[in-house]
Design an enzyme around this catalytic site. Structure first.
Site, mmCIF file in Angstrom:
data_model
loop_
_atom_site.group_PDB
_atom_site.id
_atom_site.type_symbol
_atom_site.label_atom_id
_atom_site.label_comp_id
_atom_site.label_asym_id
_atom_site.label_seq_id
_atom_site.Cartn_x
_atom_site.Cartn_y
_atom_site.Cartn_z
ATOM 1 N N LYS A 31 -12.292 1.025 -14.723
ATOM 2 C CA LYS A 31 -12.754 -0.289 -14.242
ATOM 3 C C LYS A 31 -13.210 -1.170 -15.407
ATOM 4 C CE LYS A 31 -12.022 0.187 -9.768
ATOM 5 N NZ LYS A 31 -11.028 -0.652 -9.052
ATOM 6 N N TYR A 42 -13.420 6.841 -13.621
ATOM 7 C CA TYR A 42 -13.527 5.619 -12.808
ATOM 8 C C TYR A 42 -14.173 4.504 -13.633
ATOM 9 C CZ TYR A 42 -14.411 2.693 -8.687
ATOM 10 O OH TYR A 42 -14.427 1.654 -7.770
ATOM 11 N N ASP A 48 0.854 -1.186 0.000
ATOM 12 C CA ASP A 48 0.000 0.000 0.000
ATOM 13 C C ASP A 48 0.893 1.240 0.000
ATOM 14 O OD1 ASP A 48 -3.292 0.160 0.920
ATOM 15 O OD2 ASP A 48 -2.163 2.043 0.892
ATOM 16 N N ASP A 62 3.684 2.145 -4.715
ATOM 17 C CA ASP A 62 2.722 2.848 -5.553
ATOM 18 C C ASP A 62 2.504 1.958 -6.774
ATOM 19 O OD1 ASP A 62 1.362 4.371 -7.408
ATOM 20 O OD2 ASP A 62 2.408 6.230 -6.939
ATOM 21 N N VAL A 63 1.308 1.418 -6.916
ATOM 22 C CA VAL A 63 1.070 0.391 -7.940
ATOM 23 C C VAL A 63 1.270 0.896 -9.367
ATOM 24 C CG1 VAL A 63 -0.478 -1.031 -6.524
ATOM 25 C CG2 VAL A 63 -1.447 0.771 -7.997
ATOM 26 N N ASN A 96 -5.964 -5.001 -5.944
ATOM 27 C CA ASN A 96 -7.117 -4.439 -5.244
ATOM 28 C C ASN A 96 -7.030 -2.918 -5.063
ATOM 29 O OD1 ASN A 96 -9.449 -4.564 -3.172
ATOM 30 N ND2 ASN A 96 -7.731 -3.668 -2.026
HETATM 31 N N1 LIG Z 1 -15.950 0.931 -1.535
HETATM 32 C C1 LIG Z 1 -16.724 0.732 -2.563
HETATM 33 O O1 LIG Z 1 -17.935 0.981 -2.523
HETATM 34 C C2 LIG Z 1 -16.155 0.150 -3.839
HETATM 35 C C3 LIG Z 1 -17.057 -0.285 -4.823
HETATM 36 C C4 LIG Z 1 -16.577 -0.888 -5.968
HETATM 37 C C5 LIG Z 1 -15.223 -1.076 -6.136
HETATM 38 N N2 LIG Z 1 -14.349 -0.649 -5.180
HETATM 39 C C6 LIG Z 1 -12.922 -0.924 -5.410
HETATM 40 O O2 LIG Z 1 -12.437 -1.705 -4.343
HETATM 41 C C7 LIG Z 1 -11.033 -1.514 -4.204
HETATM 42 C C8 LIG Z 1 -10.704 -1.305 -2.731
HETATM 43 O O3 LIG Z 1 -11.325 -0.102 -2.328
HETATM 44 P P1 LIG Z 1 -11.853 0.144 -0.834
HETATM 45 O O4 LIG Z 1 -13.285 0.447 -0.927
HETATM 46 O O5 LIG Z 1 -11.377 -0.934 0.073
HETATM 47 O O6 LIG Z 1 -11.136 1.543 -0.547
HETATM 48 P P2 LIG Z 1 -10.050 2.021 0.526
HETATM 49 O O7 LIG Z 1 -9.820 3.445 0.183
HETATM 50 O O8 LIG Z 1 -10.490 1.644 1.893
HETATM 51 O O9 LIG Z 1 -8.764 1.139 0.154
HETATM 52 C C9 LIG Z 1 -8.009 1.355 -1.011
HETATM 53 C C10 LIG Z 1 -6.546 1.218 -0.656
HETATM 54 O O10 LIG Z 1 -5.784 1.369 -1.870
HETATM 55 C C11 LIG Z 1 -4.629 2.120 -1.552
HETATM 56 N N3 LIG Z 1 -4.092 2.768 -2.753
HETATM 57 C C12 LIG Z 1 -4.641 3.763 -3.469
HETATM 58 N N4 LIG Z 1 -3.840 4.133 -4.464
HETATM 59 C C13 LIG Z 1 -2.733 3.331 -4.383
HETATM 60 C C14 LIG Z 1 -1.549 3.226 -5.135
HETATM 61 N N5 LIG Z 1 -1.300 4.035 -6.179
HETATM 62 N N6 LIG Z 1 -0.638 2.300 -4.780
HETATM 63 C C15 LIG Z 1 -0.855 1.485 -3.710
HETATM 64 N N7 LIG Z 1 -1.967 1.544 -2.961
HETATM 65 C C16 LIG Z 1 -2.900 2.466 -3.286
HETATM 66 C C17 LIG Z 1 -5.103 3.138 -0.528
HETATM 67 O O11 LIG Z 1 -4.013 3.689 0.198
HETATM 68 C C18 LIG Z 1 -6.065 2.308 0.316
HETATM 69 O O12 LIG Z 1 -5.415 1.738 1.418
HETATM 70 C C19 LIG Z 1 -10.691 -0.354 -5.130
HETATM 71 O O13 LIG Z 1 -10.108 -0.852 -6.311
HETATM 72 C C20 LIG Z 1 -12.025 0.275 -5.427
HETATM 73 O O14 LIG Z 1 -12.047 0.943 -6.674
HETATM 74 C C21 LIG Z 1 -14.781 -0.042 -4.055
#
Ligand SMILES: NC(=O)c1ccc[n+]([C@@H]2O[C@H](COP(=O)([O-])OP(=O)(O)OC[C@H]3O[C@@H](n4cnc5c(N)ncnc54)[C@H](O)[C@@H]3O)[C@@H](O)[C@H]2O)c1
Length: 252
Positions: A160, A156, A37, A63-64, A90
């Site tokens: 996706k 977004y 992360d 950083d991914v 993720n």
């Molecule tokens: N929460 C929702 O409703 C939702 C719905 C559909 C999809 N998603 C997807 O689920 C995944 C997880 O999201 P979440 O809801 O757990 O959010 P979150 O913000 O709790 O977790 C996302 C994590 O990704 C990390 N991150 C962001 N950019 C990064 C980078 N460049 N390099 C490394 N790490 C990075 C952040 O620091 C964070 O810890 C994401 O891909 C998001 O698009 C979320």
């Protein structure tokens, strides 16, 4: 036997939300983990708890979108654990429901970099290794916005959809090498992403018209549980699947 006994997994975005939920369940199911992360302090707190519980977990500040970071992450897992069986792409970011006319190039580039290029960089390295080591499982966290037009902003949604395309291509090309690649499409899940964003006014107004059709928020563990299945050998005949985990949202 635990579902992921003997497996080594990488989870990106593991400091928070769904990635953290995956980490907890994967560890409980016997996997050795590299958690990655950008948020180092939060990540270390997750790692410390898992280690205290006796699990084998290492972490990397990654950083991914950066090739050097991703290469370091893959090299580290291979050096320390001697293999890689599961990659969970993720990590992701939101565009605050910004419609196309207000999406500037910076926002577009950033969303595509984190949500699409990041999984490409890590998957490229992972399949190169898995091809020569008997196979593996890649689990991509896409979104309902990966299959529908009205679940996010322009960048977004496009990013996706790109991830869904990468999932299918990876499944198709590498299935013969015993590499499975599937995508989870979460609906609205209560994580930091969902609770702390500042929505674009116009995007939010349009989106909110559909609130009555949105099922109640899911929990991060709802996604972690499906990721565990896809990572495991129980999903041995599941490849190229784009799986809604959204309480029925896209079916409405
Ligand atoms: N929460 C929702 O409703 C939702 C719905 C559909 C999809 N998603 C997807 O689920 C995944 C997880 O999201 P979440 O809801 O757990 O959010 P979150 O913000 O709790 O977790 C996302 C994590 O990704 C990390 N991150 C962001 N950019 C990064 C980078 N460049 N390099 C490394 N790490 C990075 C952040 O620091 C964070 O810890 C994401 O891909 C998001 O698009 C979320």
């Amino acid at each position: 036997m635990a579902m992921l006994e003997g497996k080594v997994a990488i989870i990106t975005g593991a400091a928070s939300g769904m990635g953290r939920a995956m980490a907890r369940r994967f560890a409980a199911e016997g996997a050795k983990l590299l958690l990655a992360d950008l948020q180092v302090d939060k990540l270390e707190a997750v790692v410390a708890k898992l280690k205290d519980a006796g699990h084998e977990v290492i972490s990397e500040s990654v950083d991914v979108c950066k090739t050097a970071d991703v290469d370091r992450m893959i090299d580290r897992v291979l050096n320390e654990f001697g293999g890689l069986h599961v990659l969970c792409n993720n990590a992701g970011i939101l565009d605050n429901l910004t419609p196309l006319h207000d999406t500037d190039e910076e926002m577009w580039d950033r969303l595509m970099a984190v949500n699409a290029k990041g999984p490409y960089l890590a998957s490229r390295r992972a399949v190169a290794h898995m091809k020569d080591s008997g196979g593996g499982s890649i689990v991509n966290t896409a979104s309902a916005a990966g299959t529908c037009g009205g679940r996010g902003g322009a960048a977004y949604t496009a990013s996706k959809h790109a991830l869904v395309g990468l999932t299918r291509s990876t499944a198709w090309f590498y299935g013969p090498h015993n590499i499975r690649c599937n995508a989870i499409c979460p609906g609205a899940v209560m994580t930091a992403m969902a609770s702390s964003f500042t929505p674009h006014a116009e995007g939010f107004e349009r989106y909110s018209k559909y609130f009555p059709t949105v099922p109640p928020f899911g929990k991060a563990a709802d996604i972690g549980d499906v990721a565990t299945f896809l990572a495991s050998d129980e999903a041995r005949y599941v490849n190229g699947a784009i799986i809604p985990v959204d309480g029925g949202w896209v079916a409405y």
